[in-house]
Every structure is written in C-alpha cells, then in structure tokens.
Design a protein around this motif. Structure first.
Motif, PDB file in Angstrom:
ATOM      1  N   GLU A  76       0.952  -1.143  -0.149  1.00 55.26           N
ATOM      2  CA  GLU A  76       0.085   0.112  -0.055  1.00 55.26           C
ATOM      3  C   GLU A  76       0.788   1.055   0.054  1.00 55.26           C
ATOM      4  O   GLU A  76       0.638   2.263  -0.732  1.00 55.26           O
ATOM      5  N   ASP A  77       1.896   1.247   0.896  1.00 59.41           N
ATOM      6  CA  ASP A  77       2.632   2.446   1.028  1.00 59.41           C
ATOM      7  C   ASP A  77       3.313   2.837  -0.424  1.00 59.41           C
ATOM      8  O   ASP A  77       3.440   3.907  -0.671  1.00 59.41           O
ATOM      9  N   SER A  78       3.672   1.913  -0.924  1.00 63.20           N
ATOM     10  CA  SER A  78       4.407   2.343  -2.196  1.00 63.20           C
ATOM     11  C   SER A  78       3.499   2.798  -3.588  1.00 63.20           C
ATOM     12  O   SER A  78       4.054   3.468  -4.360  1.00 63.20           O
ATOM     13  N   ARG A  79       2.128   2.637  -3.081  1.00 64.43           N
ATOM     14  CA  ARG A  79       1.272   3.316  -4.176  1.00 64.43           C
ATOM     15  C   ARG A  79       0.575   4.635  -3.635  1.00 64.43           C
ATOM     16  O   ARG A  79      -0.196   5.108  -4.351  1.00 64.43           O
ATOM     17  N   ALA A  80       0.888   4.863  -2.335  1.00 65.79           N
ATOM     18  CA  ALA A  80       0.242   6.011  -1.370  1.00 65.79           C
ATOM     19  C   ALA A  80       0.521   7.496  -2.130  1.00 65.79           C
ATOM     20  O   ALA A  80       1.551   7.636  -2.483  1.00 65.79           O
ATOM     21  N   GLU A  81      -0.601   8.159  -2.393  1.00 67.04           N
ATOM     22  CA  GLU A  81      -0.338   9.693  -2.969  1.00 67.04           C
ATOM     23  C   GLU A  81       0.112  10.482  -1.876  1.00 67.04           C
ATOM     24  O   GLU A  81       0.735  11.396  -1.950  1.00 67.04           O
ATOM     25  N   VAL A  82      -0.207  10.143  -0.817  1.00 69.58           N
ATOM     26  CA  VAL A  82       0.244  11.154   0.458  1.00 69.58           C
ATOM     27  C   VAL A  82       0.295  10.177   1.556  1.00 69.58           C
ATOM     28  O   VAL A  82      -0.368   9.082   1.884  1.00 69.58           O
ATOM     29  N   ASP A  83       1.342  10.587   2.538  1.00 72.82           N
ATOM     30  CA  ASP A  83       1.588   9.677   3.726  1.00 72.82           C
ATOM     31  C   ASP A  83       2.196  10.530   4.644  1.00 72.82           C
ATOM     32  O   ASP A  83       2.865  11.449   4.677  1.00 72.82           O
ATOM     33  N   PHE A  84       1.442   9.856   5.733  1.00 75.07           N
ATOM     34  CA  PHE A  84       1.468  10.518   7.178  1.00 75.07           C
ATOM     35  C   PHE A  84       1.870   9.693   8.280  1.00 75.07           C
ATOM     36  O   PHE A  84       1.681   8.391   8.037  1.00 75.07           O
ATOM     37  N   ASN A  85       2.989   9.968   8.937  1.00 77.10           N
ATOM     38  CA  ASN A  85       3.207   9.391  10.098  1.00 77.10           C
ATOM     39  C   ASN A  85       2.902  10.235  11.373  1.00 77.10           C
ATOM     40  O   ASN A  85       3.296  11.488  11.552  1.00 77.10           O
ATOM     41  N   ILE A  86       2.222   9.707  12.337  1.00 73.11           N
ATOM     42  CA  ILE A  86       1.717  10.435  13.372  1.00 73.11           C
ATOM     43  C   ILE A  86       2.229   9.720  14.748  1.00 73.11           C
ATOM     44  O   ILE A  86       1.969   8.582  14.929  1.00 73.11           O
ATOM     45  N   ALA A  87       2.637  10.538  15.761  1.00 70.14           N
ATOM     46  CA  ALA A  87       3.063   9.937  17.087  1.00 70.14           C
ATOM     47  C   ALA A  87       2.130  10.606  18.103  1.00 70.14           C
ATOM     48  O   ALA A  87       2.163  12.027  18.114  1.00 70.14           O
ATOM     49  N   MET A  88       1.523   9.812  18.897  1.00 74.88           N
ATOM     50  CA  MET A  88       0.634  10.615  19.777  1.00 74.88           C
ATOM     51  C   MET A  88       0.938   9.590  21.137  1.00 74.88           C
ATOM     52  O   MET A  88       1.534   8.897  21.361  1.00 74.88           O
ATOM     53  N   THR A  89       0.328  10.564  22.164  1.00 76.49           N
ATOM     54  CA  THR A  89       0.308  10.110  23.504  1.00 76.49           C
ATOM     55  C   THR A  89      -0.824   9.333  23.769  1.00 76.49           C
ATOM     56  O   THR A  89      -1.795   9.499  23.312  1.00 76.49           O
ATOM     57  N   ASP A  90      -0.709   8.702  24.960  1.00 74.60           N
ATOM     58  CA  ASP A  90      -1.987   7.983  25.614  1.00 74.60           C
ATOM     59  C   ASP A  90      -3.013   9.083  25.990  1.00 74.60           C
ATOM     60  O   ASP A  90      -4.147   8.710  26.254  1.00 74.60           O
ATOM     61  N   ALA A  91      -2.642  10.416  26.251  1.00 78.87           N
ATOM     62  CA  ALA A  91      -3.516  11.247  26.549  1.00 78.87           C
ATOM     63  C   ALA A  91      -4.209  11.937  25.179  1.00 78.87           C
ATOM     64  O   ALA A  91      -4.926  12.753  25.111  1.00 78.87           O
ATOM     65  N   GLY A  92      -3.964  11.371  23.967  1.00 83.89           N
ATOM     66  CA  GLY A  92      -4.597  12.154  22.747  1.00 83.89           C
ATOM     67  C   GLY A  92      -3.860  12.951  22.089  1.00 83.89           C
ATOM     68  O   GLY A  92      -4.486  13.579  21.277  1.00 83.89           O
ATOM     69  N   GLU A  93      -2.679  13.530  22.642  1.00 79.35           N
ATOM     70  CA  GLU A  93      -1.841  14.879  22.292  1.00 79.35           C
ATOM     71  C   GLU A  93      -1.000  14.245  21.252  1.00 79.35           C
ATOM     72  O   GLU A  93      -0.547  13.016  21.128  1.00 79.35           O
ATOM     73  N   LEU A  94      -0.413  15.163  20.439  1.00 80.77           N
ATOM     74  CA  LEU A  94       0.478  14.989  19.449  1.00 80.77           C
ATOM     75  C   LEU A  94       1.924  15.305  19.836  1.00 80.77           C
ATOM     76  O   LEU A  94       2.188  16.264  20.528  1.00 80.77           O
ATOM     77  N   VAL A  95       2.878  14.323  19.331  1.00 81.26           N
ATOM     78  CA  VAL A  95       4.310  14.542  19.627  1.00 81.26           C
ATOM     79  C   VAL A  95       4.742  14.770  18.242  1.00 81.26           C
ATOM     80  O   VAL A  95       5.990  15.461  18.401  1.00 81.26           O
ATOM     81  N   GLU A  96       4.579  14.122  17.276  1.00 83.17           N
ATOM     82  CA  GLU A  96       5.243  14.340  15.867  1.00 83.17           C
ATOM     83  C   GLU A  96       4.011  14.392  14.779  1.00 83.17           C
ATOM     84  O   GLU A  96       3.139  13.101  14.900  1.00 83.17           O
ATOM     85  N   LEU A  97       4.097  14.986  14.007  1.00 80.97           N
ATOM     86  CA  LEU A  97       3.078  14.894  12.893  1.00 80.97           C
ATOM     87  C   LEU A  97       3.709  15.159  11.609  1.00 80.97           C
ATOM     88  O   LEU A  97       4.268  16.279  11.181  1.00 80.97           O
ATOM     89  N   GLN A  98       3.729  14.269  10.574  1.00 82.36           N
ATOM     90  CA  GLN A  98       4.476  14.525   9.389  1.00 82.36           C
ATOM     91  C   GLN A  98       3.638  13.977   8.081  1.00 82.36           C
ATOM     92  O   GLN A  98       3.174  12.895   8.111  1.00 82.36           O
ATOM     93  N   GLY A  99       3.222  14.942   7.103  1.00 79.12           N
ATOM     94  CA  GLY A  99       2.731  14.593   6.003  1.00 79.12           C
ATOM     95  C   GLY A  99       3.276  15.028   4.686  1.00 79.12           C
ATOM     96  O   GLY A  99       3.817  16.283   4.828  1.00 79.12           O
ATOM     97  N   ALA A 100       3.246  14.229   3.749  1.00 77.66           N
ATOM     98  CA  ALA A 100       4.086  14.729   2.687  1.00 77.66           C
ATOM     99  C   ALA A 100       3.334  14.075   1.327  1.00 77.66           C
ATOM    100  O   ALA A 100       2.831  12.847   1.523  1.00 77.66           O
ATOM    101  N   THR A 101       3.432  14.818   0.339  1.00 77.79           N
ATOM    102  CA  THR A 101       3.065  13.940  -0.846  1.00 77.79           C
ATOM    103  C   THR A 101       4.391  13.972  -1.857  1.00 77.79           C
ATOM    104  O   THR A 101       5.171  14.779  -1.772  1.00 77.79           O
TER     105      THR A 101
END
Lengths: 250, 250, 250, 250, 250, 250
Positions: free
Chosen positions: E190-215
């Motif tokens: 799937e990854d090799s065909r993705a148009e847009v690719d996100f990697n998201i790191a979150m905490t168990d409190a539902g907050e964000l640590v890192e957000l990366q989205g790229a096309t």
C-alpha cells in the motif's frame, strides 16, 4: 619590513657544505623488478623511491583528444621521519601537504612531456619517501624523471612509440634563506629554520618549469628571486648529470 | 624549447582591458552580520565572500608558545561556475586543488601577521566563492585581508589587543602568459588558455609574500619572472587602495 | 572428495628449489636511520621494510593494567607488484586483506613478548612491502621481530628496561599444496596456483604461535596438517639463524 | 499534560512584528550569471542563495520511465551563524539535519512539478545559506521555486519543452508556539525557544505539499494543527506575491 | 489541482483489513538478554528489534545542565526487504532516509520523557529492522517506548531513580491516501502506491508528539489532516494496549 | 616456554558442560520471508541470523570465467553484547575483526561449493549477530550453510540449476585451551580467558576447510593441534545433524 638578506660571508652549514653545494646524489634506475620504470634517488639521507606505471587509457575527461597524461602520487612511509607519521589510509583523506606535493610533481613532469607524441596513454608516477631529511618533493621530481624515462624507453623498445616523447630533462632543488644566508638543497635541520623557502624545477636548457617561493616569516625583497634562480641553476646542473648517468645504464 | 614571449604590441583582451589593467574591484566590508570580520570582494564577475572567525585557542601542536595562528578554508559554491561542481562534503575529502589554495591563503595572511603580538589566538579565514570567473584564489587573499583586519579591529575595540597586529597589507593577483602576451588579472577565458600562470602575493611595501609560477605547457625563460613581478606590483597597488577604502569605512 | 596429496617424487619448482627449501634470505637490521628499530628483509624477490616505533603510552582501553602492547600495520607500495595497487589512503579504508594481515602480525609478535616486563609501553610495527613475490605476511613477521628487538635493545641501553622482554624468537613461513606437492615458502607463481595455503608462525623452541590453513579449492585431509607443521619447522629453523646474525650485528 | 496554548492577546515579538506577520521578503531572481536558474531570497536577516542545474539524464534507477526528477542539496556557509559551523566536507558525511532538510526541499518542489511533462531530465536545486536567522529551510523552498522556474523557462525558450511543467507555485513558512503564542515565520531568537515547531509548504491553490510538526518539549493538542495551517496560509499568500514579482522580471 | 479524496465506500485492502484496522501487533519485551531494555515489535510481517542502552553521561554540549538525553539509531538488516540493501558501514555515511528516521524516533521518545527527572543520563535506543513490510519507523517508535520503559524500570529497581521519568506513553502509526482511500497502518504494497503519506506519534492522552505529512504526488487539501488525525487516534489506542501488556509482564 | 596443557580430569565448565560438549543448537530455516535463503542459528545464548542473496552477475574481475562466487558479510547488532558496540556505518570503515570474520565465512562456504556447477552467479551471505555469547563466527558458518542451501534449492526448483552445487556440508566450531583444559564450543566467559583459541571448519566427510589457531598468551606445542582437530570433529558431527534436520524441513 621584510627579511634581512646577508651580504658577504655566510655562516657554516650544519653538514659543512658550501652555501651552493648539493648533498651527495645517487640515482639507482630500475630499482623495482615489476614496474615499467623505477628509480631510487638518494640526496644525503633523503631517499625517495619513484616508479612509473603505464596505463593505455587516459582519464575520462580527456578521452578522444589524442593526448597523453602524466600524474603523480606522493606518500611518506610512517617511519621515514624521526617521529612516526600516521598512514593516510587510516584517516580517509590525503593531507593538504601531500596533495600540494603530488600536484607539483605531476605538473613538473607534464611540463617536459610532449603529450601529443605520447598519445592517449597515462603515466602515473608513484613517489614514496623511504627516508626524509628535507627536500623530498624536489628529490621526487628529479627521481621521477628517471622512472618516467625508463617507462617510455620500454614503450619505444616495444615499438609502441617511435621515440621518447620528452622534450627536456627536468630536475628540481630547494633554495632557502636561513639566518640571512641563501642555501642550496636544504636538509631538514636547515629547512625547519628557513625564513623563506623556494622550490624550483628547471630544464636542462635552463628554463623554468615551476617556481614556488613562500615565507612563513616576513616578506622578502623582489631581488632575492634572481639570486635564488642562479643558485637553483647551479644545483640542477649537477642533477642533470646524475640523471644522465642513471639513464645511460638502462 | 620553451614558450615564446611576445615583444611589442599585444593582442586585444577578451574584455577590452589593457594587458596590465585589473578588472573593476569592489570590496564590501562587514558583509555578514554575525561574523567577527567579513568582506565580499568582486573582481569583475568573480565574487568571493570572506569571513574571519576568532578562536581564543590555537591548535594543540602550538600551545604554550605564546604565538597566534592564522589559517584558511576555501570552497566553491556548486553553481559558482558554468558547470556544477559537486560539494566536497559528499565525497568525504577536499580536492587537491582546494587544499593547495587554502594552504596558500593561510600562508599569505600569516606572512603579514605579527603572531607574537596576536598572542595565543587563532583566526580562521573562510573564503567561499559565490561566482568564479578566474582569479578566485588571489581575490580570496585580497578579501581575506579585509575580513582579518575587521576581526582584529574588533579585538582592539574590545581592549583584547592594544593594537592591530598586522605588519603590512597583503594583496594578490594573477599574471599569465596568453598567446605570448603577459596579462594581469586573468579572467576565466584567458586563464584556461594561459601557457604560464603566476600567482603573486605582495605587501604594500612592495615585498613578496608568495610567488608561484607554473607551466602546463612548455618551460619558460628566467627573465619572464622579472616582468611578471613588475606587472604584479602595478596590480596590487590598486588593490591596496581598494582595501584602504574598505577598511576606512569600518 | 578433497584435494589429492602427492605421494613420492614431486614436480620441479619454478625456481628449481627443493620442496622444503627456502628462498635466499637476507635481513638488514637498522635500515632506517630515524626509527627506534628497523629491518629490511628479503626472501628471494620479496622485500619488506619493517620498523618499530616506541610509544610510552598504551591505548586508552588498557591503561592502568601495567602491561605493554605490540601492534602492527601493513601496506604494499603501489608498484610492489606487477600491476599497480591503489593506495588505501584514497579509498578511505584499509582493505580486508590488509586488516587480516596486520592483525596476524600483531598477534604473532605479542605472542613472544612478555607484556608485563615491557610495562605500559606500546610498540607499533610498520611493515611496508617494497616488492611482493609471495610470502609478504610471513616475511613481515620474521623481519618485524628484528625491528622489535632493536627497539627493545635501545630501551635497555637507555636503562628504561632491565632486559629485553622477549621470551622467544618468532619467525613465519608459508607452506602450500601445489599440484599435490607440499611446498615450503611459496613464491607468487606457486602461491597463485596453490589448492591449500598455510601460514605458520613458530618460536625457536619449536612451539606454535599462529597456524592458519585454508582452502580456496577443495577440503583437505586432517593428516596434511602434521606434514605442514614439519615443513614449517624446517623453514623457520633457517629463519632463526638469519635473525640471529642480524641481531648479532646491532 | 501537554503545552499550554495562550488565548487572546499574546506577548510582543522580538522585532515588534504581529504574531501572523512575515519578516520583509526580497527575492532577487537570476542572481548568478552562470546557472540555468538562480535566486537570492532574503527574509529579514536570513539569506539563502538558490540555484537550479539542469541535467539531461535522470538517476540510473529511474531511467526509461519517461519521467523527470527534482532533487535538492542544502548547506550553510561556515559563518552564516553567530558561531562557526564546520564544513561537512571535512567530516566526510552530511549531518542528519542537512539530510533531513534537503530531502524536504526536494519533496516540496517535486510536489508541484509535472514529472511526465518534464521528461527524462533532472533538476538539482542547490540551496546555500549565506546568513541564518531562522527559517532557512522554508526560505530555501520558496527561493528554490524561483530558481526552478527560471531554469524551466530557459528550457521552453530553447524549445526543449513546450511549456513550463509546474502545476502550482509552492512556498513554505514556519509557525511555532513560543511562550503560548502561535508565531508566524520565526526568527532564530524565537525558534530557539519554541515549544512546538511547524514547517508547512503550500501551493498557491491553498493545498498542502508538506506538513511537519514536532515538539522537543511537551506534546500538543490536535486542535493546534488547524490554527497553524491558518497562519501558514496567511504567510504563504505573501510569499506567492514575492515569487510572482520575481518571476515577472525574468 | 490536488489529490482526489474518495467519499463513501473504499476499495478492498490487499490483506482484507478495514481502512482503519491495524495489522496484528505483538510486542515481546526483554527480547535481548544483555541489554538494559529491549523489545521485539511485530506488526504483520514488519519486525523491529529495539534496545535501550543507558549511559551515565550526556553528550558534551549538554553537560552541567542537569538534564538527560534520549536519542535513537535506526538501521535495516540487508535482507529485511525483498531486494538486498547495502550496509551503510560500507559507504561510510548513513543514508538520508536513515538519518531522517532516527532523528524522528529520538524526538518522539524525548517528547514523553521528563528530562529533568532523568538527570544527567543518556538513553540510546537502537531500532534494527529484521523484516520490513511498511511502517518500520512507526513500529520502531512504538517498540522503542517499551525498551526505554524497561531500561528506566531497571534504574528505579537499582534505586538510581525514584520513579520512572515518563510523562506519557507514546506510539506511532502511518496513515496514507491510496487510490482515494485513507488507510491506517500501510503495509509495503500500500505504502508504495500512496499519494499522501502521514506518520503520526501520539500520547495516550490523545495529544500529538510528531506529525509529518508529505506528498510525492499531488498536493492535498487541508481538511484531510483532521481525518488523518482521527484515524491515527484509533490506531494508537490499540498500540497503547499492546504496550501496556508488554510492560505489565516485566 | 609455552602454555601448559592439563592431563587427566579438567575443571568444571561455567555452564556445567563436559569439555567436548556443544551448547544446545537450534537452526530455524527460512526465518526471513523475503530472502532467497535464510536461517536463524542459536547455540546457547548466541544467535546469528543468516541470509542468502542470489545475484545473477559475478563481480567484474571474474566475469567470463563461467564460475560462480560466494561471499559473506558479518555484523553485530549494537546490543548483541553486554556493552554497546558502535555501528560501523558511523565510522566509515568496517573494523579489522569484522573483515577477518567475513573473509573467513566466505572462504568456508566457497570451499564446499562447486563453482563451475553454480555458473556465473554470486551468492552473498549476510550473517548478523542478534546476540553474542561467544562463537559467533563459527555459528555464522554453520547457519550460512543452511541459508545457502535454501537459496540454491530455490534455483533448482525454478529450474535455473539442474542440481544443488554443494559438494559437502560445512560446519564450524571453536576449540580453546582454558586453564589447561581443551574445551569445545566456548561461550564468551570461557573465550575471554582462553590462552589458545582455534576455529575449525570441517566437511561432513571429515576433511578440513579452514583451520585457525592463535595465541594471545604463550606459544603452544604442536601436538595440541591433533587434540583440537579430534574435538572439532566430535562437535561438527552434531552440527551436521542439526543442519540435516533444518534442510529436511525446507
């Protein structure tokens, strides 16, 4: 205010030589059995082993021009000097001094080679310092000439070239200003104290191939250059004789 | 047989200059806001950005001698030239030409610095070529002098030094033999056709700091050297004026 | 099915030697004027220049243990062989073969050194191959012993050590199976055709310091090992004599 | 517990800007005489020199696909910052930060390039930081677009392409959370204190090309992302105007 | 014009999962006997071995601040993938992708560590990909958390820390747009065909640590970001459970 | 005077084994889903992951000879040991020990391969140490055999080869002298105290492929070699059984 140049009688040299006297010179041609050309040159305690490798291709950027190429590499054995020098292979890049010297050697030997007559061939001159007591780069030029000559002679003997494509002989010496005296062919003890340091490569027709003069101390007067060139001409004259003997025995 | 040196009237130069005429020179001191010293030097289309960094320690091998050190690094931006030059960072080692040039720049600036007066400090001169149209190494020397001056001026203003420890100004030019004409300050189009190429660094007292002459073509006569030095003296005289103006505005 | 081992009369060797005959051996001690210890060893056309450098510190990981260290570096000059070998300095890392050899040399010399008696000092043995005709690693071990001895002798003469901390002499030879014959001290022409290749380092008490046997061809029978060791013992006996003569002249 | 986001009136910024105000922007297209495309972008004190090099081959792994490639390199001049940054050439490998940035720049410019229309050509964008006061990677993206445009315009003028294969303009800004305030286009003094740091690349159609948000401090709430995107849209709108002016003058 | 986002019913996934369904997750804590902390994480066919090394010194540039440091290294085994990946050790420098990933992992784990409470200690997290079927960087973050936890637990058991200095748990997933469908936890196909690719790191409190989205393809609309974050929150919720089980067994 | 070899009853081993007893051996063939061949070998706590990659070209220097090539790479994961080992990728060159080991593995597997029957193909064996408790190089040889077998089996199943071109099985063990006892298959605690250390690779026909014996302590008697070979033959016999089981399940 620049360096002071002594007038009249100079100081005695470390090894008792006169100011314009070379150290004893020996050139042993064909020192290596497996190389196309080679020579061991000794100037006093300085010993440099030179070899010539013939490659029947030139580097990619000069292919198709019908001209040859001559280049050099230079290195010191770890215990050529009083304190050990780390091998360059372990740091991953040649030192600046090494690069400066090998570029100098390459230019000097190209300066006497008829590159059209050589044709699309490359000659790589390896100059490895067995023992270093000053003047290794100039000894390398003088010795590399003999190694180059032997390799080219081999090409003529194998009928790959009609004649040896060398327009002139080239030899080099150092001249330096030490305590106000202009000294020819500095040994290490003199070189390390020199205020001004020249390396000169000349042809046997008395013309210049390379001239480098630098100060690590004070600036020096323009008129010093003429004196330096006169001393270098005396020195190289002797080197051309040593080359002639070496070549004659091939 | 060596190169032929033209007598009398020479050929017209690419950009219409006279044989002993410099390109237009501009030196912008303090070009960088965050460096202790800096200057952008432009000689025709050649542009070199020089900066000076003061380090209050000298390299390990010279600690405890009470003397300072001046050294240089040199690099070309990838598109400073017509064809792109790969960054040296990607190959893991500076090229030989780069090393040769940065050693030259370092020696020239040390040659006019009073290292005892500087004390145990190191000044690193970065010379980055923004655009290259010949003569980048000599422009780097001339511009680095201004960056060095500004950095040392800062040390005196901060009362770290009683006065600026520079014995002389230093500037450098190229002189080359092109089609038998001796030309001052070669642009790239001339440089690439030169038979003999000199780089000369002089002081404002008319003395020499460095002299390098080489042929890639044929050997050249000894008497050429005097003519080269005369041309270089004319050229550096103008550069000292440009330096004086730049320094005057600091 | 493994290699065939010839029974009875073997084939003639390239240079007419008997199967268990060494090439002519010469060891010139003190070949280098500026090193603490040195020796040029020649075995037939193979020539290796060995030097010993004394460092009064051991590497960080063994400080405070009161024991010394002995290590080695090995390199081939570019034209030691028939085809040129690129300098390792230009690629940024020693080749696998080089590393394997220098680790072998280091282990062999440590194997005869009394490291407690040596104290916290490191001896670095540089083995540079001037000319390579097979057996360079074993020649390096034999020659390095003499260089090491000279360096340690110097320490005793300078009263830094009460006696030379060498428990034994060590020397090494190659033994190989070529066309079913077990040959001692292979020259390159034999080595390149060997089915099985051994390198053995022994002491003058007839004990083993290192034993390496490998096939690039077919597996070999266990009983071959004993024959190899017998041949190696013959060979090293002669080398111990050459070492004794060299050391006697120091 | 994550970062606190301030509600209502923020603190004054270092240079008196409003929270969603860019620094003054200047783009000088065609800054370099010898490159196919170039632009100097200045955002406040940050200055990045961008150039575009056209190569009529793509890297080996994508040959034969009929598509082009756009990639980038990024470097900082040693004295672009207050303390000197060592050249990467001397360590033999690009730093992680450098690699991360040059991959980001490459992706952003590829994101607006019609690679089929470009054909089998590669464009290499060099982004060299002359002076660094925060936001160098986003300035590099914005400036590189102009250099890329100029290079592609050249290909159309030379009739190598029928039209410029750029689907959109792309520009980038940073947005950061500093002391609870969301600030647009951080200068270095702000960036070094930011709790959360975003870099956003958008098209002139208001779509996203790249979005990177990271904390070195505490985690941040999901709703912050929407506010960041709104601020970035304001910022890039001004950058598209500066690009339009620069391009209009080509 | 940007990517098209599908509305309503999506296409079937390669392995039959629903669009917001993770692959089967297994975390084996304490996989390595000799490391202070370790975990093998498996997400479908992706396997990453994470270990934690405690160093009681921080890097030189942060000494004396009383704060700890957490950093990461990442590598792929040569045959973790269908085609062999050359070891980075042989080229002398980590690839850009590698550097980008290990910097990401380090930031994410620092983002949940109370560095004051950790004190002047450094934790190095090694993430080695045994088998790669997409999502190795996010699996590495999720697994490294468990290795880090185990190492810190050891410090508390040895009474070197009063409590575990982790403010939250952190886990990461990929979300990508494939043929207009937003898919959670992409496998390689799937990854090799993705148009847009996100990697998201979150905490168990539902907050964000890192957000990366790229096309690498076309730009994407701002509103996609909210959908991505919702999917990531679903995915990380399951990962926090797997972490809790793993940690519970220590 | 060399090492003392104990006669009669030895000391108890660390883990209670008899002197000529192997640790428990497990070989899991096909451990990696994406490699042509693979095996995880465990000998006690030592775990090595081996994989085989088939390349349908041989290296340039052996093209056109109609023969195949088998080579190996070896690496340790950073936390395979009690103290972390830096990745070689960060220093730019494989360590000497690594090179020595990977050359050994390559020679051993070539020693049982019928290179003519293999044809112009190269097999690269990657041996990655997951956990190291002594004997990693010998475990790598034994495991690599299974990975190689699986890769070659695949070639026969795909009708690229008529039969598997392996003349014999090969397996390897260590044998060492510890406190005068000759021990088979040393664990790390024994290996670090061994006076003499052997690594032996044998075929299932009882012949030798490689034999390496070295001392870091004192020299050892020739007769020890026979005892070592007898012990190695016992050990490898068990390893051939484990290989047979692993291969039987493919």
């Amino acid at each position: 205010m620049g360096v002071a140049v002594a007038q009249g009688v100079g100081n005695a040299r470390i090894d008792g030589r006169k100011n314009d006297e070379l150290r004893p010179v020996t050139i042993t041609p064909g020192y290596l059995a497996f190389a196309e050309g080679s020579a061991l040159i000794e100037m006093g305690m300085t010993k440099v082993l030179c070899s010539a490798t013939v490659d029947d291709r030139v580097p990619p950027f000069m292919r198709g021009e019908g001209k040859g190429w001559v280049t050099a590499e230079y290195a010191m054995l770890p215990r050529s000097s009083g304190s050990r020098i780390a091998r360059e292979g372990l740091s991953g890049r040649p030192r600046g001094r090494t690069q400066e010297i090998q570029r100098l050697i390459g230019r000097c030997l190209r300066g006497v080679t008829d590159r059209e007559a050589l044709g699309e061939r490359a000659i790589l001159l390896d100059c490895d310092v067995i023992q270093a007591d000053g003047g290794t780069r100039t000894a390398a030029i003088t010795g590399a000439y003999v190694a180059l000559y032997q390799a080219l002679l081999g090409l003529t003997r194998n009928r790959l070239l009609p004649s040896i494509p060398l327009a002139h002989r080239v030899a080099a010496v150092s001249v330096g200003l030490v305590d106000g005296d202009l000294l020819l062919d500095l040994c290490y003890g003199e070189d390390s104290r020199a205020e001004v340091d020249f390396n000169i490569a000349m042809t046997d027709a008395g013309e210049l191939v390379e001239l480098q003069g630098a100060t690590e101390g004070a600036p020096f007067p323009r008129k010093l250059v003429e004196e330096v060139l006169a001393s270098a001409e005396l020195g190289t004259a002797q080197l051309f004789e040593a080359q002639a003997q070496a070549i004659g025995s091939l």
